[in-house]
Design a protein around this motif. Structure first.
Motif, PDB file in Angstrom:
ATOM      1  N   TRP A  66      38.499 -27.734  27.997  1.00 29.30           N
ATOM      2  CA  TRP A  66      39.043 -28.291  29.469  1.00 29.30           C
ATOM      3  C   TRP A  66      39.921 -29.304  29.186  1.00 29.30           C
ATOM      4  O   TRP A  66      39.864 -30.138  28.170  1.00 29.30           O
ATOM      5  CB  TRP A  66      38.029 -28.600  30.310  1.00 29.30           C
ATOM      6  N   ARG A  67      41.066 -29.256  29.755  1.00 26.75           N
ATOM      7  CA  ARG A  67      42.045 -30.556  29.471  1.00 26.75           C
ATOM      8  C   ARG A  67      42.729 -30.713  30.868  1.00 26.75           C
ATOM      9  O   ARG A  67      42.741 -30.197  31.803  1.00 26.75           O
ATOM     10  CB  ARG A  67      43.316 -29.981  28.556  1.00 26.75           C
ATOM     11  N   ARG A  68      43.033 -32.052  30.829  1.00 26.73           N
ATOM     12  CA  ARG A  68      43.666 -32.418  32.063  1.00 26.73           C
ATOM     13  C   ARG A  68      45.310 -32.071  32.174  1.00 26.73           C
ATOM     14  O   ARG A  68      45.987 -32.530  31.320  1.00 26.73           O
ATOM     15  CB  ARG A  68      43.515 -34.165  32.151  1.00 26.73           C
ATOM     16  N   ASP A  69      45.672 -31.493  33.009  1.00 30.94           N
ATOM     17  CA  ASP A  69      47.073 -31.161  33.367  1.00 30.94           C
ATOM     18  C   ASP A  69      47.774 -32.184  34.187  1.00 30.94           C
ATOM     19  O   ASP A  69      47.675 -31.947  35.548  1.00 30.94           O
ATOM     20  CB  ASP A  69      47.385 -29.662  33.756  1.00 30.94           C
ATOM     21  N   LYS A  70      48.537 -33.127  33.698  1.00 32.37           N
ATOM     22  CA  LYS A  70      49.278 -33.966  34.447  1.00 32.37           C
ATOM     23  C   LYS A  70      50.009 -33.580  35.519  1.00 32.37           C
ATOM     24  O   LYS A  70      50.227 -34.118  36.463  1.00 32.37           O
ATOM     25  CB  LYS A  70      49.933 -35.039  33.418  1.00 32.37           C
ATOM     26  N   LYS A  71      50.780 -32.439  35.178  1.00 36.84           N
ATOM     27  CA  LYS A  71      51.719 -31.874  36.280  1.00 36.84           C
ATOM     28  C   LYS A  71      51.067 -31.172  37.535  1.00 36.84           C
ATOM     29  O   LYS A  71      51.631 -31.554  38.582  1.00 36.84           O
ATOM     30  CB  LYS A  71      52.843 -30.772  35.629  1.00 36.84           C
ATOM     31  N   MET A  72      50.134 -30.725  37.326  1.00 34.83           N
ATOM     32  CA  MET A  72      49.159 -30.119  38.382  1.00 34.83           C
ATOM     33  C   MET A  72      48.245 -31.067  38.696  1.00 34.83           C
ATOM     34  O   MET A  72      47.797 -30.931  40.018  1.00 34.83           O
ATOM     35  CB  MET A  72      48.519 -28.861  37.717  1.00 34.83           C
ATOM     36  N   GLY A  73      47.994 -32.014  38.125  1.00 39.27           N
ATOM     37  CA  GLY A  73      46.897 -33.095  38.669  1.00 39.27           C
ATOM     38  C   GLY A  73      45.512 -32.548  38.735  1.00 39.27           C
ATOM     39  O   GLY A  73      44.790 -33.120  39.589  1.00 39.27           O
ATOM     40  N   LYS A  74      45.264 -31.629  37.764  1.00 44.40           N
ATOM     41  CA  LYS A  74      43.846 -31.063  37.821  1.00 44.40           C
ATOM     42  C   LYS A  74      43.414 -30.887  36.386  1.00 44.40           C
ATOM     43  O   LYS A  74      44.270 -30.797  35.415  1.00 44.40           O
ATOM     44  CB  LYS A  74      43.734 -30.207  38.758  1.00 44.40           C
TER      45      LYS A  74
END
Length: 81
Positions: A66-74
């Motif tokens: 799992w990774r944090r997608d900064k653009k999607m915010g989730k």
């Protein structure tokens, strides 16, 4: 989901046909790895002499994370195979 219990786990190991199957189930349970991750480990991932009674597994290759997608915010799932 929750832990199936020691009785079930011991019965499952009792159904194994040989050392390989018992070892695979033990590695899956002890590491929490996926089947594909445990099977893909090479000899270099194991320490056979770190302790007298156990084998230590290190650096198991992850197949997904799992990774944090900064653009999607989730947090999003990423398959790395």
């Amino acid at each position: 989901m929750s832990f199936c219990g020691w009785d079930y786990l011991l019965r499952l190991i009792g159904c194994c046909r040989g050392f390989f199957e018992k070892s695979l189930l033990s590695a899956l349970f002890e590491t929490g790895g996926r089947v594909s991750e445990v099977i893909e480990t090479g000899i270099s991932c194991f320490e056979f002499h770190a302790h007298s009674d156990i084998v230590v597994m290190r650096l198991m290759p992850p197949n997904k994370r799992w990774r944090r997608d900064k653009k999607m915010g989730k947090t999003v799932y990423e398959n790395i195979l």
